[in-house]
Structure formats: structure tokens, C-alpha cells
Scaffold this motif. Structure first.
Motif, PDB file in Angstrom:
ATOM      1  N   LYS A  73       0.832  -1.205   0.000  1.00 41.94           N
ATOM      2  CA  LYS A  73       0.000   0.000   0.000  1.00 41.94           C
ATOM      3  C   LYS A  73       0.867   1.257   0.000  1.00 41.94           C
ATOM      4  O   LYS A  73       0.826   2.054  -0.938  1.00 41.94           O
ATOM      5  CB  LYS A  73      -0.927  -0.001   1.213  1.00 41.94           C
ATOM      6  N   SER A  74       1.663   1.423   1.048  1.00 41.82           N
ATOM      7  CA  SER A  74       2.526   2.608   1.128  1.00 41.82           C
ATOM      8  C   SER A  74       3.592   2.589   0.034  1.00 41.82           C
ATOM      9  O   SER A  74       3.915   3.617  -0.565  1.00 41.82           O
ATOM     10  CB  SER A  74       3.214   2.669   2.497  1.00 41.82           C
ATOM     11  N   TYR A  77       2.264   3.839  -3.376  1.00 40.17           N
ATOM     12  CA  TYR A  77       2.153   5.301  -3.425  1.00 40.17           C
ATOM     13  C   TYR A  77       3.521   5.930  -3.689  1.00 40.17           C
ATOM     14  O   TYR A  77       3.673   6.829  -4.524  1.00 40.17           O
ATOM     15  CB  TYR A  77       1.604   5.848  -2.105  1.00 40.17           C
ATOM     16  N   GLN A 137       0.789   8.368   6.537  1.00 41.76           N
ATOM     17  CA  GLN A 137      -0.257   7.556   5.921  1.00 41.76           C
ATOM     18  C   GLN A 137      -0.986   8.383   4.869  1.00 41.76           C
ATOM     19  O   GLN A 137      -1.005   9.607   4.921  1.00 41.76           O
ATOM     20  CB  GLN A 137      -1.247   7.061   6.980  1.00 41.76           C
ATOM     21  N   GLY A 138      -1.581   7.699   3.911  1.00 41.86           N
ATOM     22  CA  GLY A 138      -2.346   8.393   2.890  1.00 41.86           C
ATOM     23  C   GLY A 138      -1.628   8.447   1.551  1.00 41.86           C
ATOM     24  O   GLY A 138      -0.398   8.380   1.486  1.00 41.86           O
ATOM     25  N   ALA A 139      -2.425   8.580   0.495  1.00 44.40           N
ATOM     26  CA  ALA A 139      -1.884   8.559  -0.859  1.00 44.40           C
ATOM     27  C   ALA A 139      -1.074   9.809  -1.190  1.00 44.40           C
ATOM     28  O   ALA A 139       0.045   9.722  -1.713  1.00 44.40           O
ATOM     29  CB  ALA A 139      -3.022   8.390  -1.867  1.00 44.40           C
TER      30      ALA A 139
END
Length: 264
Positions: A73-74, A77, A137-139
Motif C-alpha cells: 500500500k505505502s 504510493y 499515511q495516505g496517498a
């Protein structure tokens, strides 16, 4: 003799790159610049192809063997940002190259920038036990951080480099070995984009096919050997190897900066 040197440098650099997650280009580029065996552009291109082959093997093998520590996930990105940054870094390199008639000046700029980045990385690595990390965290933050990584690595022609480990350690609180695997995942995406962009733009420099074949073989072989040793090394051992490499790279960068500047 010259072909053997290309193979030896790519193999040994890729072994260290696979263990530490620095891709190997941060070693290949300054070392080949040191010997002056090809132009700055050719060395950057060959270094990138070598790093691509090593990272593709290392990441692919880890995913197939199901022993990968990549945070998809990370990592994705960051990889997307690094891919875009790689294109921007190439444009920056072309801009700087166009500013100087003497291409050696471009090599001096690259070497000086590499020294500064490597010094900062070394200081962080030595003091990281006393540095409080965060967990981004986050795109959007991931893509922006990856963008910065991609620009730096592409402009310097190093394929990834030590800055990846610092960023993954500080912004994502990753242990050294985990950061190394995630770094290679990011490098893989950025190098694929760099290669495609170079080909589409028609900016592939002149090189001998045998040299490319040997360096790619060295990259894959280095990835295999590096994975073997990485599984038997703990975080502390990887840190020691990483610090030793940074010291060597800084020394070579200083020499290349002086040499390309015409001070010798």
C-alpha cells in the motif's frame, strides 16, 4: 580488461545494493565516473539498466517466494511518485546539461550533489537511534515523498540511492531490512519509467551492447547473491555495511567533483 571492470563493478555494487536496498547505482555511477570509461550520460544509462535488472529480480523473487517485507500500500504510493519524479529528474538533468558546454561540468555537479546527500544520509544513520520517527499515511503524502525521491535519483543517475532508506526509516518507521526491500520496490518502478522515457524520447546514449549485457548480468547475479546474504544478516550488520559504503561513496564523490571541475 575494460569489459571485466564493467562486470565486476555492476556485480559487486548490486550485491551491496540488494542487501542495503540502495539499488547499486549509487556505487556504480561514481565508480565508473572515477575510471572515466564512458560519458556521463552513457554511465547514467548503463547504471540505470543494471539497477533495473537487480531490483526486478530481487522484488520478483521476494514476492514469488512469499518472504517479501514490501508494504504494497505505502510502497505503491511511493513508487508511483518516484516514477513521475524519475521523468522530472531526467528533464532536470537535460536542463543542467544544456547549461554547460563542457559535459564534465555536469559530472561535477552530480558528484557534488551526491556527496551532500550521502553526507546527510550518513549523519542520520549514525544518529538514528536518537531520532524520533513518524508514520506517514495516505496517498498524497506518499506520492509527494516518492516524487522527491524519484527526482533526486534520476538526476544523479543512481537509480535510487541511500536517501530511500532514510526516508523510509524516518517517515514510515521501518527497520533497516524492511526499508531495504521497500526501497528496491520503489526503485523498480522508477527505473522502468526512466528507461521507457529515455527510449521514447530518443535519448539513448551510445554504448557497446556487450557492456550492457555484462552489466545487466552483473545486476541479476548481484541480486541473487545479495538476497542470499541479506537473509543471514541482521539489521545491525546491514547498518554497518551501509555506513561503510557511504564513507567510500563520499570519498569517490569528492574526487570526481575535483576531477570533473578540472582542478587536477
Amino acid at each position: 580488461m575494460q569489459q571485466f571492470l564493467f562486470l565486476a563493478v555492476s556485480l559487486l555494487a548490486s550485491v551491496a545494493g540488494a542487501i542495503c536496498g540502495i539499488g547499486g547505482g549509487v556505487i556504480i555511477k561514481p565508480v565508473l565516473d572515477l575510471f572515466g570509461l564512458a560519458s556521463v550520460s552513457t554511465i547514467s544509462f548503463l547504471s540505470g539498466c543494471t539497477v533495473l535488472s537487480m531490483s526486478a529480480y530481487s522484488v520478483g523473487k521476494g514476492l514469488i517466494s512469499r518472504d517479501s517485507a514490501v508494504d504494497l500500500k505505502s510502497g505503491t504510493y511511493l513508487a508511483v511518485g518516484a516514477a513521475v519524479g524519475g521523468v522530472c529528474g531526467q528533464q532536470l538533468f537535460a536542463l543542467v546539461r544544456g547549461l554547460f558546454e563542457n559535459q564534465d561540468t555536469v559530472g561535477a555537479v552530480q558528484a557534488a550533489c551526491l556527496f551532500v546527500i550521502t553526507l546527510g544520509t550518513l549523519v542520520y544513520t549514525i544518529r538514528k537511534a536518537n531520532i524520533r520517527t513518524i508514520r506517514v499515511q495516505g496517498a498524497a503524502p506518499g506520492v509527494l515523498i516518492g516524487l522527491a525521491l524519484g527526482i533526486m535519483s534520476s538526476f544523479l543517475g543512481i537509480g535510487g540511492g541511500p536517501i530511500n532508506l532514510v526516508v523510509l526509516g524516518y517517515f514510515f518507521s521501518m527497520e533497516t531490512k524492511t526499508a531495504a526491500q521497500n526501497s528496491l520496490y520503489i526503485i523498480l518502478f522508477s527505473q522502468i519509467t526512466n528507461l521507457l522515457t529515455t527510449i521514447v524520447a530518443g535519448n539513448v546514449p551510445e554504448f557497446e551492447v556487450l557492456t550492457l549485457v555484462l552489466m545487466v548480468a552483473g545486476g541479476i547475479g548481484g541480486g541473487m547473491i545479495g538476497r542470499f546474504f541479506s537473509r543471514r544478516m541482521d539489521n545491525r550488520a546491514v547498518d554497518k555495511l551501509f555506513i561503510g559504503l557511504m564513507v567510500v561513496i563520499m570519498g569517490i564523490s569528492v574526487w570526481n567533483t575535483v576531477r570533473y571541475s578540472g582542478l587536477l
